[in-house]
Design an enzyme around this catalytic site. Structure first.
Site, mmCIF file in Angstrom:
data_model
loop_
_atom_site.group_PDB
_atom_site.id
_atom_site.type_symbol
_atom_site.label_atom_id
_atom_site.label_comp_id
_atom_site.label_asym_id
_atom_site.label_seq_id
_atom_site.Cartn_x
_atom_site.Cartn_y
_atom_site.Cartn_z
ATOM 1 N N GLU A 146 -6.349 -5.788 3.906
ATOM 2 C CA GLU A 146 -6.404 -7.046 3.141
ATOM 3 C C GLU A 146 -7.532 -7.030 2.138
ATOM 4 N N THR B 157 0.831 -1.223 0.000
ATOM 5 C CA THR B 157 0.000 0.000 0.000
ATOM 6 C C THR B 157 0.855 1.259 0.000
ATOM 7 N N GLY C 99 2.541 -3.017 8.341
ATOM 8 C CA GLY C 99 2.728 -3.290 9.758
ATOM 9 C C GLY C 99 4.205 -3.501 10.066
HETATM 10 C C1 LIG Z 1 -1.176 -21.757 8.681
HETATM 11 C C2 LIG Z 1 -1.489 -20.629 9.643
HETATM 12 C C3 LIG Z 1 -2.637 -20.901 10.597
HETATM 13 C C4 LIG Z 1 -2.881 -19.841 11.495
HETATM 14 C C5 LIG Z 1 -4.029 -20.105 12.411
HETATM 15 C C6 LIG Z 1 -4.274 -18.994 13.316
HETATM 16 C C7 LIG Z 1 -5.112 -18.007 12.721
HETATM 17 C C8 LIG Z 1 -5.575 -17.000 13.660
HETATM 18 C C9 LIG Z 1 -6.470 -16.031 12.994
HETATM 19 C C10 LIG Z 1 -6.252 -14.663 13.362
HETATM 20 C C11 LIG Z 1 -5.672 -13.961 12.235
HETATM 21 C C12 LIG Z 1 -6.044 -12.595 12.056
HETATM 22 C C13 LIG Z 1 -5.846 -12.136 10.632
HETATM 23 C C14 LIG Z 1 -4.454 -11.945 10.231
HETATM 24 C C15 LIG Z 1 -3.989 -10.534 10.507
HETATM 25 C C16 LIG Z 1 -4.171 -9.651 9.337
HETATM 26 C C17 LIG Z 1 -3.037 -8.665 9.168
HETATM 27 C C18 LIG Z 1 -3.114 -8.091 7.803
HETATM 28 C C19 LIG Z 1 -2.696 -6.666 7.792
HETATM 29 C C20 LIG Z 1 -3.168 -6.022 6.535
HETATM 30 C C21 LIG Z 1 -2.243 -6.303 5.389
HETATM 31 C C22 LIG Z 1 -2.686 -5.605 4.143
HETATM 32 O O1 LIG Z 1 -3.617 -4.867 4.129
HETATM 33 S S1 LIG Z 1 -1.746 -5.949 2.770
HETATM 34 C C23 LIG Z 1 -2.474 -5.049 1.517
HETATM 35 C C24 LIG Z 1 -3.823 -5.578 1.130
HETATM 36 N N1 LIG Z 1 -4.265 -4.922 -0.044
HETATM 37 C C25 LIG Z 1 -5.254 -5.420 -0.805
HETATM 38 O O2 LIG Z 1 -5.923 -6.357 -0.474
HETATM 39 C C26 LIG Z 1 -5.473 -4.704 -2.112
HETATM 40 C C27 LIG Z 1 -6.841 -4.964 -2.650
HETATM 41 N N2 LIG Z 1 -6.868 -4.792 -4.079
HETATM 42 C C28 LIG Z 1 -6.750 -5.891 -4.909
HETATM 43 O O3 LIG Z 1 -6.626 -7.006 -4.498
HETATM 44 C C29 LIG Z 1 -6.851 -5.622 -6.388
HETATM 45 O O4 LIG Z 1 -6.457 -4.310 -6.689
HETATM 46 C C30 LIG Z 1 -8.283 -5.825 -6.919
HETATM 47 C C31 LIG Z 1 -9.269 -4.971 -6.167
HETATM 48 C C32 LIG Z 1 -8.627 -7.276 -6.781
HETATM 49 C C33 LIG Z 1 -8.350 -5.413 -8.354
HETATM 50 O O5 LIG Z 1 -7.241 -5.969 -8.965
HETATM 51 P P1 LIG Z 1 -6.937 -5.678 -10.512
HETATM 52 O O6 LIG Z 1 -7.311 -4.280 -10.813
HETATM 53 O O7 LIG Z 1 -5.589 -6.116 -10.826
HETATM 54 O O8 LIG Z 1 -7.844 -6.722 -11.183
HETATM 55 P P2 LIG Z 1 -9.305 -6.687 -11.732
HETATM 56 O O9 LIG Z 1 -10.316 -6.319 -10.700
HETATM 57 O O10 LIG Z 1 -9.345 -5.939 -13.036
HETATM 58 O O11 LIG Z 1 -9.375 -8.225 -11.977
HETATM 59 C C34 LIG Z 1 -8.481 -8.832 -12.920
HETATM 60 C C35 LIG Z 1 -8.581 -10.294 -12.663
HETATM 61 O O12 LIG Z 1 -7.810 -10.642 -11.530
HETATM 62 C C36 LIG Z 1 -8.578 -11.438 -10.671
HETATM 63 N N3 LIG Z 1 -8.061 -11.319 -9.292
HETATM 64 C C37 LIG Z 1 -7.940 -10.192 -8.583
HETATM 65 N N4 LIG Z 1 -7.411 -10.485 -7.376
HETATM 66 C C38 LIG Z 1 -7.177 -11.832 -7.362
HETATM 67 C C39 LIG Z 1 -6.639 -12.738 -6.400
HETATM 68 N N5 LIG Z 1 -6.247 -12.324 -5.169
HETATM 69 N N6 LIG Z 1 -6.540 -14.035 -6.715
HETATM 70 C C40 LIG Z 1 -6.956 -14.462 -7.933
HETATM 71 N N7 LIG Z 1 -7.486 -13.664 -8.880
HETATM 72 C C41 LIG Z 1 -7.591 -12.362 -8.597
HETATM 73 C C42 LIG Z 1 -9.972 -10.890 -10.823
HETATM 74 O O13 LIG Z 1 -10.928 -11.810 -10.369
HETATM 75 C C43 LIG Z 1 -10.032 -10.685 -12.315
HETATM 76 O O14 LIG Z 1 -10.273 -11.903 -12.911
HETATM 77 P P3 LIG Z 1 -11.146 -11.932 -14.279
HETATM 78 O O15 LIG Z 1 -10.434 -10.991 -15.227
HETATM 79 O O16 LIG Z 1 -11.121 -13.364 -14.683
HETATM 80 O O17 LIG Z 1 -12.518 -11.413 -13.924
HETATM 81 C C1 LIG Z 2 -4.388 -1.429 10.524
HETATM 82 C C2 LIG Z 2 -3.958 -1.506 9.088
HETATM 83 C C3 LIG Z 2 -2.889 -2.325 8.742
HETATM 84 C C4 LIG Z 2 -2.458 -2.388 7.420
HETATM 85 N N1 LIG Z 2 -1.373 -3.171 7.114
HETATM 86 C C5 LIG Z 2 -0.913 -3.170 5.838
HETATM 87 C C6 LIG Z 2 0.242 -3.945 5.498
HETATM 88 O O1 LIG Z 2 0.837 -4.598 6.344
HETATM 89 N N2 LIG Z 2 0.700 -3.893 4.214
HETATM 90 C C7 LIG Z 2 0.065 -3.160 3.245
HETATM 91 O O2 LIG Z 2 0.523 -3.153 2.097
HETATM 92 N N3 LIG Z 2 -1.062 -2.447 3.527
HETATM 93 C C8 LIG Z 2 -1.559 -2.435 4.795
HETATM 94 N N4 LIG Z 2 -2.686 -1.719 5.094
HETATM 95 C C9 LIG Z 2 -3.338 -0.923 4.054
HETATM 96 C C10 LIG Z 2 -4.646 -1.556 3.601
HETATM 97 O O3 LIG Z 2 -4.381 -2.721 2.882
HETATM 98 C C11 LIG Z 2 -5.425 -0.546 2.756
HETATM 99 O O4 LIG Z 2 -5.795 0.518 3.580
HETATM 100 C C12 LIG Z 2 -6.654 -1.227 2.183
HETATM 101 O O5 LIG Z 2 -6.259 -2.091 1.148
HETATM 102 C C13 LIG Z 2 -7.693 -0.228 1.660
HETATM 103 O O6 LIG Z 2 -7.137 0.574 0.641
HETATM 104 P P1 LIG Z 2 -7.258 2.179 0.759
HETATM 105 O O7 LIG Z 2 -6.794 2.568 2.095
HETATM 106 O O8 LIG Z 2 -6.614 2.749 -0.448
HETATM 107 O O9 LIG Z 2 -8.826 2.459 0.703
HETATM 108 P P2 LIG Z 2 -9.629 3.002 -0.567
HETATM 109 O O10 LIG Z 2 -9.621 2.007 -1.652
HETATM 110 O O11 LIG Z 2 -9.202 4.382 -0.863
HETATM 111 O O12 LIG Z 2 -11.111 2.980 0.063
HETATM 112 C C14 LIG Z 2 -11.840 4.156 0.330
HETATM 113 C C15 LIG Z 2 -13.268 3.944 -0.164
HETATM 114 O O13 LIG Z 2 -13.228 3.833 -1.587
HETATM 115 C C16 LIG Z 2 -14.067 2.770 -2.006
HETATM 116 N N5 LIG Z 2 -13.577 2.169 -3.258
HETATM 117 C C17 LIG Z 2 -12.290 1.997 -3.635
HETATM 118 N N6 LIG Z 2 -12.230 1.377 -4.833
HETATM 119 C C18 LIG Z 2 -13.508 1.155 -5.214
HETATM 120 C C19 LIG Z 2 -14.119 0.530 -6.347
HETATM 121 N N7 LIG Z 2 -13.381 0.004 -7.338
HETATM 122 N N8 LIG Z 2 -15.479 0.451 -6.372
HETATM 123 C C20 LIG Z 2 -16.219 0.944 -5.357
HETATM 124 N N9 LIG Z 2 -15.712 1.547 -4.265
HETATM 125 C C21 LIG Z 2 -14.368 1.653 -4.204
HETATM 126 C C22 LIG Z 2 -13.937 1.756 -0.870
HETATM 127 O O14 LIG Z 2 -15.069 0.864 -0.863
HETATM 128 C C23 LIG Z 2 -13.909 2.652 0.364
HETATM 129 O O15 LIG Z 2 -15.243 2.906 0.789
HETATM 130 C C24 LIG Z 2 -3.131 -1.634 6.423
HETATM 131 C C25 LIG Z 2 -4.220 -0.825 6.770
HETATM 132 C C26 LIG Z 2 -4.639 -0.764 8.098
HETATM 133 C C27 LIG Z 2 -5.810 0.116 8.452
#
Ligand SMILES: CCCCCCCCCCCCCCCCCCCCCC(=O)SCCNC(=O)CCNC(=O)[C@H](O)C(C)(C)COP(=O)(O)OP(=O)(O)OC[C@H]1O[C@@H](n2cnc3c(N)ncnc32)[C@H](O)[C@@H]1OP(=O)(O)O
Ligand SMILES: Cc1cc2nc3c(=O)[nH]c(=O)nc-3n(C[C@H](O)[C@H](O)[C@H](O)COP(=O)(O)OP(=O)(O)OC[C@H]3O[C@@H](n4cnc5c(N)ncnc54)[C@H](O)[C@@H]3O)c2cc1C
Length: 556
Positions: free
Chosen positions: A316, A34, A73
């Site tokens: 995520e 991000t 993080g």
């Molecule tokens: C063993 C262990 C056990 C453990 C057990 C114990 C467990 C205990 C439990 C407790 C644990 C607590 C939790 C853990 C803590 C959490 C900490 C986390 C901190 C936070 C970290 C973060 O925050 S880190 C950043 C996250 N930031 C995103 O998350 C970005 C979102 N943004 C996108 O993800 C893309 O921007 C977005 C929108 C898709 C558009 O992507 P784009 O524009 O490239 O693509 P399009 O939408 O055009 O899509 C084009 C085609 O790609 C396909 N596609 C897209 N994604 C795909 C994918 N992932 N896999 C496959 N296909 C995928 C899609 O389906 C389309 O397919 P088609 O073309 O066929 O329709």
């Molecule tokens: C506590 C915390 C920990 C994090 N840890 C990490 C980390 O370890 N690594 C990392 O890389 N990132 C991390 N992040 C970042 C996090 O992954 C992003 O904040 C998250 O992916 C949301 O993206 P954004 O902040 O750009 O929100 P935005 O996308 O700007 O969202 C703002 C608004 O826009 C809307 N919006 C955006 N796109 C669309 C669309 N296509 N259609 C309709 N509505 C839309 C959303 O629904 C939302 O209401 C963390 C964030 C937090 C809060």
């Protein structure tokens, strides 16, 4: 996320180089994707990685203020390394987002390396101990071999080999979304434990003069707040098991270069992560408020539980965005079904003609039968998906392109993805109980939980069922009453059902949720230990209050 990315995206040589360092805590890493300007739209990330064939290095750079990495993080002060997601350029061509391992700090004195500006982004709503940070790269050079090359490669002369699927780079996010489903189950179980134990201890109000004050857990309204959430915690427990199983199966296939189910996994993990975190997020607040004033105290554990959980709806993958991802796949499946293709398991119902099965209002239907009610959840989901899909088709017939049609139907698409996720969860809960090896008594108690989850799920979304004539208004009313009728039965086992989560007091971190129920003495002890009580007269008295009072007293 650092280690799972290395485990999934490294070549075998890179695994041998990096992973032992991680497992032995010789390096600590973060996942830096991000940026200030982009979190959702990954293809819009601006950090660049230009390949220099003369030195066989990548030059990483943050070209604009909005390209500064922001949020990862432990990036601010802790991490020595990061996986940095950057736009790969080689031989003058951009190949999109790729992962690179970048060392941030010296392993001798922990100081940031040359070309690295790194720090903490400042106080947040929660996650106080986590130094979410920023990273600005100034033409920072790393070896070619620091690009994670399992799926795509850059050879020494700069030639690029593309991956079998561009979205394989997104694999770690899918894995963490699956974990967040588990995280939702845990957070809701903790909140239910605190609220239900406290509600068994707390006595309040006098129903009739002279009668003892009842436990607040005996009030039907208190039960109606808490028991559907308790049932949801159990539902999410079973659905996270099912989700992890599907993830493991599909991931094994991907490791054998079989990508046939990658879309289905992405859609399901996206929908369940969004659905479970939204429901849990709201449920934590209901549990807090059900504890009255003491719920608002830090002693309850709720403020921290909420502040640390609520970003699950954002990180995520922001929940709305993920619901749209899920819905986009469902629309694709409706098209595939219409063209006669066989649909994978979790969406196969979209090719069934469910509309003929049930028409609302016919009398004599067994509204307490869970299998029957799950078929209504299926019909609701199918109707919502087909309705949204038809909206998209009409948009295209009206001259829009697919993106425009999807965007104009997006409100309905989110509803469809929610209905799809809800159906999957309710079905999984009911089916999991059938497979459970348990005594008849235990089966009976869990059946009560599954029933109240299914009944209350319909009651809270009755509009969906009535609008599509899946249920008549009177049938919806009957189901609402069935949920209320179950509450006193669940009351009997409620405390045992939260004890079954077996959170130790040290983990629950809640005076209200103590296993021994000794709340008041420990609340008083907790308050006395509050920093403000270190002295009877707080030092601020002498600076502010004292002079003020004395000055005004002299006027009396
Ligand atoms: C063993 C262990 C056990 C453990 C057990 C114990 C467990 C205990 C439990 C407790 C644990 C607590 C939790 C853990 C803590 C959490 C900490 C986390 C901190 C936070 C970290 C973060 O925050 S880190 C950043 C996250 N930031 C995103 O998350 C970005 C979102 N943004 C996108 O993800 C893309 O921007 C977005 C929108 C898709 C558009 O992507 P784009 O524009 O490239 O693509 P399009 O939408 O055009 O899509 C084009 C085609 O790609 C396909 N596609 C897209 N994604 C795909 C994918 N992932 N896999 C496959 N296909 C995928 C899609 O389906 C389309 O397919 P088609 O073309 O066929 O329709
Ligand atoms: C506590 C915390 C920990 C994090 N840890 C990490 C980390 O370890 N690594 C990392 O890389 N990132 C991390 N992040 C970042 C996090 O992954 C992003 O904040 C998250 O992916 C949301 O993206 P954004 O902040 O750009 O929100 P935005 O996308 O700007 O969202 C703002 C608004 O826009 C809307 N919006 C955006 N796109 C669309 C669309 N296509 N259609 C309709 N509505 C839309 C959303 O629904 C939302 O209401 C963390 C964030 C937090 C809060």
């Amino acid at each position: 996320m650092f280690i799972p990315t290395l485990e999934r995206q490294c070549t075998s040589e890179q695994r041998e180089k990096f992973l032992p360092l991680c497992y032995d805590y010789r390096i600590i890493g973060t996942y830096a994707q991000t940026e200030l300007g982009h979190g959702t739209f990954l293809r819009g990330l601006e950090t660049t990685a230009h390949y220099d064939p003369n030195t066989q290095e990548f030059i990483l750079n943050s070209p604009t203020i909005s390209s500064i990495k922001w949020w990862p993080g432990a990036l601010g002060k802790t991490s020595t390394h990061a996986v940095v997601l950057a736009q790969l350029y080689t031989l003058g061509k951009c190949h999109g987002i790729h992962p690179f391992v970048v060392q941030l700090r010296s392993l001798d004195d922990h100081k940031p390396l040359r070309g690295i500006t790194v720090g903490d982004i400042g106080p947040k709503m929660g996650f106080g101990p986590n130094d979410n940070g920023y990273l600005k790269l100034h033409k920072h050079r790393i070896p070619r071999t620091n690009m994670l090359m399992k799926y795509s490669q850059v050879s020494p002369d700069g030639t690029y080999t593309k991956p079998p699927r561009s979205t394989l780079t997104y694999g770690t996010m899918t894995f963490v979304r699956v974990l967040i489903v588990h995280g939702s189950a845990i957070a809701l179980a903790k909140a239910s434990t605190i609220a239900i134990r406290y509600s068994a201890v707390r006595r309040q109000s006098e129903l009739r003069p002279g009668e003892p004050e009842p436990q607040i857990l005996s009030y039907p309204t208190q039960q109606h707040k808490l028991f559907p959430l308790l049932a949801t915690a159990y539902a999410f427990h079973f659905v996270q098991l099912a989700m992890m199983k599907i993830y493991t199966d599909v991931n094994d296939q991907i490791n054998n270069s079989n990508f046939s189910r990658i879309q289905e996994l992405h859609a399901l993990s996206s929908g369940l992560k969004a659905f479970t975190s939204w429901v849990t997020n709201a449920g934590l607040e209901v549990c807090r408020m059900s504890c009255g004033g003491h719920g608002y105290s830090q002693a309850s554990g709720f403020p921290r539980l909420y502040a640390d959980f609520t970003p699950s709806c954002t990180y995520e993958g922001e929940n709305t965005v993920l619901m749209l991802q899920s819905a986009r796949y469902l629309v694709k499946c409706v098209r595939d079904a219409r063209s006669g293709k066989t649909l994978p398991g979790t969406v196969s119902y979209l090719s069934e003609d469910v509309s003929a099965v049930h028409s609302g209002g016919s009398s004599g239907r067994d509204l307490s039968n869970l299998d029957f009610l799950i078929s209504l959840y299926k019909q609701r989901a199918s109707n919502q998906v087909h309705f949204a899909s038809d909206k998209v088709d009409r948009g295209i017939s009206a001259g829009m392109d697919l993106v425009g049609a999807l965007n104009s139907a997006s409100v309905h698409l989110v509803s469809a993805a929610k209905a799809h996720s809800h159906y999957f969860i309710a079905k999984t809960f009911v089916e999991s109980l059938k497979l459970l090896k348990a005594s008849s008594e235990l089966q009976n108690v869990l059946h009560q939980l599954a029933s109240v989850y299914v009944f209350e799920g319909i009651a809270q979304s009755s509009g969906d069922f009535i609008e599509d004539y899946i249920l008549s208004g009177s049938e919806a009313k009957t189901i609402r009453q069935l949920a209320v009728d179950l509450l006193p039965l669940i009351r009997v086992n409620a405390v045992s059902l939260v004890d079954a989560f077996s959170f130790r007091d040290e983990v629950l971190q809640s005076v209200l949720g103590r296993y021994d129920g000794n709340v008041y003495e420990n609340l008083f002890k907790w308050a006395q230990n509050s920093p403000l009580n270190k002295t009877d007269v707080h030092p601020s008295y002498h600076k502010y209050l004292g002079p003020l009072l004395k000055r005004n007293q002299s006027k009396l």
